[in-house]
Design a protein around this motif. Structure first.
Motif, PDB file in Angstrom:
ATOM      1  N   UNK A 295     -63.011-100.647  21.467  1.00  0.00           N
ATOM      2  CA  UNK A 295     -63.705 -99.154  19.970  1.00  0.00           C
ATOM      3  C   UNK A 295     -64.028-100.128  19.161  1.00  0.00           C
ATOM      4  N   UNK A 296     -64.044-101.645  19.242  1.00  0.00           N
ATOM      5  CA  UNK A 296     -65.314-102.463  18.848  1.00  0.00           C
ATOM      6  C   UNK A 296     -66.856-102.350  19.363  1.00  0.00           C
ATOM      7  N   UNK A 297     -67.295-101.481  20.194  1.00  0.00           N
ATOM      8  CA  UNK A 297     -68.703-101.466  19.767  1.00  0.00           C
ATOM      9  C   UNK A 297     -68.495-100.295  20.791  1.00  0.00           C
ATOM     10  N   UNK A 298     -70.034 -98.949  20.535  1.00  0.00           N
ATOM     11  CA  UNK A 298     -70.153 -98.047  21.591  1.00  0.00           C
ATOM     12  C   UNK A 298     -71.466 -98.018  22.319  1.00  0.00           C
ATOM     13  N   UNK A 299     -71.778 -98.168  23.376  1.00  0.00           N
ATOM     14  CA  UNK A 299     -72.652 -98.053  24.486  1.00  0.00           C
ATOM     15  C   UNK A 299     -73.500 -96.724  23.444  1.00  0.00           C
ATOM     16  N   UNK A 300     -75.523 -97.526  23.584  1.00  0.00           N
ATOM     17  CA  UNK A 300     -76.411 -96.526  23.583  1.00  0.00           C
ATOM     18  C   UNK A 300     -76.765 -96.144  24.918  1.00  0.00           C
ATOM     19  N   UNK A 301     -76.955 -95.094  25.007  1.00  0.00           N
ATOM     20  CA  UNK A 301     -77.998 -94.309  25.689  1.00  0.00           C
ATOM     21  C   UNK A 301     -78.792 -93.303  25.468  1.00  0.00           C
ATOM     22  N   UNK A 302     -80.072 -93.204  26.155  1.00  0.00           N
ATOM     23  CA  UNK A 302     -80.194 -92.814  25.282  1.00  0.00           C
ATOM     24  C   UNK A 302     -82.049 -91.168  26.723  1.00  0.00           C
ATOM     25  N   UNK A 303     -82.960 -89.913  25.897  1.00  0.00           N
ATOM     26  CA  UNK A 303     -82.595 -89.154  27.303  1.00  0.00           C
ATOM     27  C   UNK A 303     -83.391 -88.344  26.380  1.00  0.00           C
ATOM     28  N   UNK A 304     -83.446 -86.880  27.604  1.00  0.00           N
ATOM     29  CA  UNK A 304     -83.613 -85.892  26.454  1.00  0.00           C
ATOM     30  C   UNK A 304     -82.863 -84.687  27.902  1.00  0.00           C
ATOM     31  N   UNK A 305     -81.746 -84.046  27.150  1.00  0.00           N
ATOM     32  CA  UNK A 305     -81.401 -83.803  27.761  1.00  0.00           C
ATOM     33  C   UNK A 305     -82.361 -81.587  28.719  1.00  0.00           C
ATOM     34  N   UNK A 306     -83.174 -81.341  27.815  1.00  0.00           N
ATOM     35  CA  UNK A 306     -84.103 -80.350  27.991  1.00  0.00           C
ATOM     36  C   UNK A 306     -84.992 -80.766  28.695  1.00  0.00           C
ATOM     37  N   UNK A 307     -85.491 -82.069  28.891  1.00  0.00           N
ATOM     38  CA  UNK A 307     -86.187 -82.185  29.675  1.00  0.00           C
ATOM     39  C   UNK A 307     -85.832 -82.796  30.777  1.00  0.00           C
ATOM     40  N   UNK A 308     -85.222 -82.921  31.334  1.00  0.00           N
ATOM     41  CA  UNK A 308     -83.791 -83.691  32.262  1.00  0.00           C
ATOM     42  C   UNK A 308     -83.981 -85.081  32.743  1.00  0.00           C
ATOM     43  N   UNK A 309     -84.328 -85.380  31.423  1.00  0.00           N
ATOM     44  CA  UNK A 309     -83.446 -87.424  31.586  1.00  0.00           C
ATOM     45  C   UNK A 309     -82.869 -87.336  30.888  1.00  0.00           C
ATOM     46  N   UNK A 310     -82.587 -89.018  31.580  1.00  0.00           N
ATOM     47  CA  UNK A 310     -81.168 -89.671  30.892  1.00  0.00           C
ATOM     48  C   UNK A 310     -79.819 -89.414  31.299  1.00  0.00           C
ATOM     49  N   UNK A 311     -79.752 -88.166  32.296  1.00  0.00           N
ATOM     50  CA  UNK A 311     -77.823 -87.880  31.534  1.00  0.00           C
ATOM     51  C   UNK A 311     -77.685 -88.411  33.687  1.00  0.00           C
ATOM     52  N   UNK A 312     -78.391 -88.661  34.427  1.00  0.00           N
ATOM     53  CA  UNK A 312     -77.607 -89.078  35.245  1.00  0.00           C
ATOM     54  C   UNK A 312     -77.525 -90.723  34.960  1.00  0.00           C
ATOM     55  N   UNK A 313     -78.119 -91.506  34.467  1.00  0.00           N
ATOM     56  CA  UNK A 313     -77.049 -92.385  33.443  1.00  0.00           C
ATOM     57  C   UNK A 313     -76.067 -92.587  32.316  1.00  0.00           C
ATOM     58  N   UNK A 314     -76.651 -91.923  32.086  1.00  0.00           N
ATOM     59  CA  UNK A 314     -75.284 -90.824  30.963  1.00  0.00           C
ATOM     60  C   UNK A 314     -74.199 -90.508  31.780  1.00  0.00           C
ATOM     61  N   UNK A 315     -73.748 -90.275  32.695  1.00  0.00           N
ATOM     62  CA  UNK A 315     -72.584 -89.410  33.982  1.00  0.00           C
ATOM     63  C   UNK A 315     -72.312 -91.246  34.221  1.00  0.00           C
ATOM     64  N   UNK A 316     -73.105 -91.803  35.244  1.00  0.00           N
ATOM     65  CA  UNK A 316     -72.523 -93.229  35.671  1.00  0.00           C
ATOM     66  C   UNK A 316     -71.672 -94.200  34.371  1.00  0.00           C
ATOM     67  N   UNK A 317     -72.429 -93.453  32.966  1.00  0.00           N
ATOM     68  CA  UNK A 317     -71.910 -94.905  32.012  1.00  0.00           C
ATOM     69  C   UNK A 317     -70.694 -94.111  31.842  1.00  0.00           C
ATOM     70  N   UNK A 318     -70.477 -92.866  31.833  1.00  0.00           N
ATOM     71  CA  UNK A 318     -69.350 -92.234  31.397  1.00  0.00           C
ATOM     72  C   UNK A 318     -67.828 -92.616  32.850  1.00  0.00           C
ATOM     73  N   UNK A 319     -68.091 -92.531  33.901  1.00  0.00           N
ATOM     74  CA  UNK A 319     -67.537 -93.336  34.630  1.00  0.00           C
ATOM     75  C   UNK A 319     -67.612 -94.681  34.463  1.00  0.00           C
ATOM     76  N   UNK A 320     -67.891 -95.617  34.350  1.00  0.00           N
ATOM     77  CA  UNK A 320     -67.833 -96.678  33.887  1.00  0.00           C
ATOM     78  C   UNK A 320     -67.376 -97.603  33.191  1.00  0.00           C
TER      79      UNK A 320
END
Length: 753
Positions: A295-320
């Protein structure tokens, strides 16, 4: 959360519950085919956890995956940041749903209550279990509205990681700060997802800077956006130096490609990405995951859930990047030596099944028909059935191991925050280990206290109103409905007014009480009547006062005689409960039963102050002398002490304390002066005015009594363009003039001084 659970309800139709206890794989496949044939066309759900397409895994891996492959995460944010839409996309891409749910259409999986679908907001946290690339993910979508902060609190208590969702056009907002502080409190590692990159006014740079400045967090830019607003078309993977481009002709966002960044085709983008990557490497000498878990830093990702962009990489980040249960440090685990240890973090009521209890299993295993011991309640109960939660659907399973979140049926006494062990002897053995292995660090009053996991802090209500059934004959039905709702929602308090005999509802806000009222009507079929909404004031005193009282009463042939002298005085530090002190002559040889009776009398007297009948706080009580006649009952001791406290409070100079709310209003420049003028009339104090894109952000404090019904007024003033967020700041003394007006109004006087 799941107020009226149904057996596999999909689009309000029933399909048979699926037992997988003794099924072989072929039978499971056949059952799944039958299950699919029952699913209506309006909303399609996919297969069981671990069963994506035709991939039939072993029963053990479906029900109890390896603990290293489990992720218990929450999705948290300010209201309207896109939490539920992000959850819907996660479910779709993980294979659990076959059509995209939409908040505006009212067909999302996690917002299944009628009130949620009508309002387009999350009211109760919904638990969802799914698999992603070999990982089991237990995900909880939480509310963003301040009235339902307790839902966030009790879920964060049992999670290992969280995804904080931000509106990229707004960055950190009022409720973002609240949920971030809650996550800090429970030491939850986080990932940031800058949502709505396609929205007009979206600014990646602004949102990242707000995380750094307002949350005091160190953002790690794992992605950069390809365009902003309407030009947003994908993201750049900074770590792998790749472009992720979504097919503009794809309706569901499943179709995207990864292209390496080349100097020939993308020289500027490659340069920007290289700079971001170098900064990332410079910031971190160790792995991204390690600093995330620390908890010394937070990864930042971006996207648009409504427009169906960026969610799969977010899921990958959750597991990694987010931790598994075994990577979280729980100091109590060694005490149990692999035996059952679980925390009940949510209770809800189903008309058919009775109480349903959500549990986080920290060690050991839970099975149907298992007898468990409740350490808080000092009682043994039996689990009749065990379910795997999928929003408002549930799969019956034969067992569940450590690291998982389970839904149990059959526990009639377990409440939110209770600690569960396999037996009383197991709990005592764990207590002994706690004393010997960590005795110096964990000294507590008794064995049971050492084992109690930190439960959920329940905030005090700020609103109350009377509630009446349609007829006296329906009062028992109302009492039952309120009892069930209280077990589901500990922030709802119900009490009986001693003077009028009316039932009083106490809640966290206007919306909270409105939802409770609506649920009583829909779920219990009762047309109840609410009295006017009133503010929960408190009282205190301004000077020290002594009082003496004697109670002398003969009941039958027994004489009860008590004489007490005590002093009530103000304390500087805020304290909801009275601070109790004893003179040396009193504390000597004072029996435990008598001391408990004294403290019960003090606490009961402080529940109703002399001015408004509101709770008294910020006071200390010193018991100077106490004479008890032999044979006097503890009830008489309590009564005498209580009467003496009330006498002292009446003699003291008294002060009303009112709830002060922290307010944040987002408004365009055109309406700024109108909003400021209105807040001045509401006794508001402006702290600062900031600029956010094209908007002005007003931060300040306003008494709760002055802000009731504010949403309607603000909508009228700004033609519906402004938004606001509220949260309780503290209780503050009213000025003498306002206090006089309030007391006059309460006593029926009409004149305003």
């Amino acid at each position: 959360m799941l107020s009226n659970l149904r057996k596999f309800v999909v689009s309000h139709k029933k399909i048979p519950i699926l037992h997988i206890n003794n099924m072989c794989c072929s039978k499971m496949r056949a059952s799944l085919q039958r299950l699919k044939s029952h699913v209506p066309l309006g909303r399609n759900y996919s297969s069981l956890p671990g069963l994506i397409g035709n991939d039939i895994k072993s029963l053990h891996s479906v029900i109890n995956p390896p603990i290293a492959k489990i992720r218990n995460i929450g999705i948290m944010a300010h209201i309207d940041a896109g939490k539920t839409t992000t959850t819907e996309r996660i479910l779709y891409y993980s294979g659990y749903t076959r059509s995209l749910g939409d908040v505006d259409d009212g067909d999302t999986v996690t917002d299944f209550m009628a009130q949620e679908r009508e309002r387009g907001i999350t009211i109760q946290s919904a638990a969802v279990t799914f698999d992603w690339k070999g990982y089991r993910v237990n995900l909880i979508d939480t509310p963003g509205h301040v009235d339902f902060t307790l839902e966030v609190e009790r879920c964060l208590r049992v999670l290992d990681g969280a995804v904080a969702v931000f509106d990229a056009s707004a960055g950190v907002e009022a409720q973002t700060l609240t949920v971030w502080r809650q996550a800090d409190k429970h030491k939850i590692p986080r990932i940031c997802f800058l949502n709505k990159m396609d929205k007009t006014g979206a600014s990646f740079k602004y949102a990242v800077e707000s995380i750094r400045e307002k949350l005091k967090a160190k953002p790690l830019l794992l992605q950069l956006p390809l365009g902003e607003g309407k030009a947003f078309k994908g993201v750049v993977d900074v770590v792998n130096k790749e472009k992720l481009l979504w097919n503009p002709n794809s309706d569901d966002g499943k179709d995207f490609v990864r292209n390496p960044l080349l100097e020939m085709s993308d020289p500027e983008l490659l340069k920007e990405t290289t700079e971001a990557r170098n900064a990332l490497i410079e910031q971190l000498q160790t792995a991204i995951r390690r600093v995330t878990l620390a908890q010394t830093a937070v990864p930042v990702l971006c996207g648009s859930a409504l427009k169906n962009k960026g969610v799969q990489p977010l899921l990958d980040a959750v597991t990694v990047y987010l931790p598994s249960p075994e990577e979280r440090n729980y100091e109590f685990l060694p005490w149990y030596k692999g035996d059952l240890c679980a925390l009940a973090f949510k209770v809800l009521h189903d008309k058919q099944r009775g109480p349903l209890v959500f549990m986080r299993i920290y060690s050991g295993m839970i099975k149907p028909q298992l007898a468990i011991y409740n350490i808080n309640g000092n009682c043994t109960e039996r689990i009749s059935r065990l379910l795997l939660p999928f929003a408002d659907q549930h799969i019956e399973i034969p067992s569940l191991t450590a690291g998982n979140i389970a839904l149990t049926v059959g526990l009639k006494h377990t409440a939110t925050g209770d600690t569960i062990a396999s037996s009383k002897s197991s709990a005592l053995a764990a207590a002994r280990r706690a004393e010997t292995e960590g005795g110096k660090k964990h000294r507590r009053n008794n064995e049971a206290e050492r084992l109690l996991l930190a439960g959920v802090e329940i905030p005090e209500p700020v609103f109350f109103c009377t509630i009446e059934p349609p007829s006296v004959a329906k009062q028992p039905d109302l009492d039952y409905a309120l009892k069930c709702l209280q077990r589901e929602d500990p922030s709802l308090k119900v009490k009986l007014d001693a003077d009028s005999g009316q039932t009083v509802l106490c809640g966290m806000g206007e919306l909270h009480i409105e939802i409770i009222h609506d649920r009583i009507k829909r779920e219990y079929g009762l047309e109840t009547y609410l009295g006017p909404l009133q503010v929960a004031y408190r009282e205190t005193i301004l000077n020290a006062v002594r009082a003496t009282d004697t109670l002398d009463r003969t009941l039958g042939d027994k004489r009860h005689l008590v004489t007490v002298e005590l002093e009530v005085k103000p304390v500087e530090t805020a304290s909801v409960m009275p601070v109790i002190e004893y003179a040396g002559s009193v504390s000597e040889d004072l029996p435990t039963a008598s001391q408990e009776a004294i403290e019960n009398g003090i606490h009961s007297a402080c529940l109703q102050g002399p001015l408004l009948g509101s709770p008294v706080q910020d006071v200390a009580v010193a018991v100077h002398s106490l004479v008890i006649h032999p044979g006097t009952s503890t009830t008489m001791i309590s009564a005498c002490v209580s009467r003496c406290i009330q006498k002292a409070l009446k003699k003291a100079d008294k002060q009303v304390l009112e709830p002060l709310m922290k307010l944040e209003v987002t408004v365009t420049r055109d309406y700024l002066s109108l909003v400021l003028a209105d807040l001045a009339q509401r006794r508001g104090t402006i702290q600062e005015i900031q600029t956010r894109q094209e908007n002005k952000i007003i931060t300040g404090f306003v008494p709760l009594a002055e802000i009731m019904g504010y949403s309607t007024v603000l909508r009228t003033l700004t033609s519906g363009s402004a938004t606001f967020a509220l949260e309780l700041s503290n209780y503050e003394a009213m000025n003498p003039q306002d206090q006089t007006v309030l007391l006059g109004r309460r006593s029926g006087l009409t004149q305003v001084l």
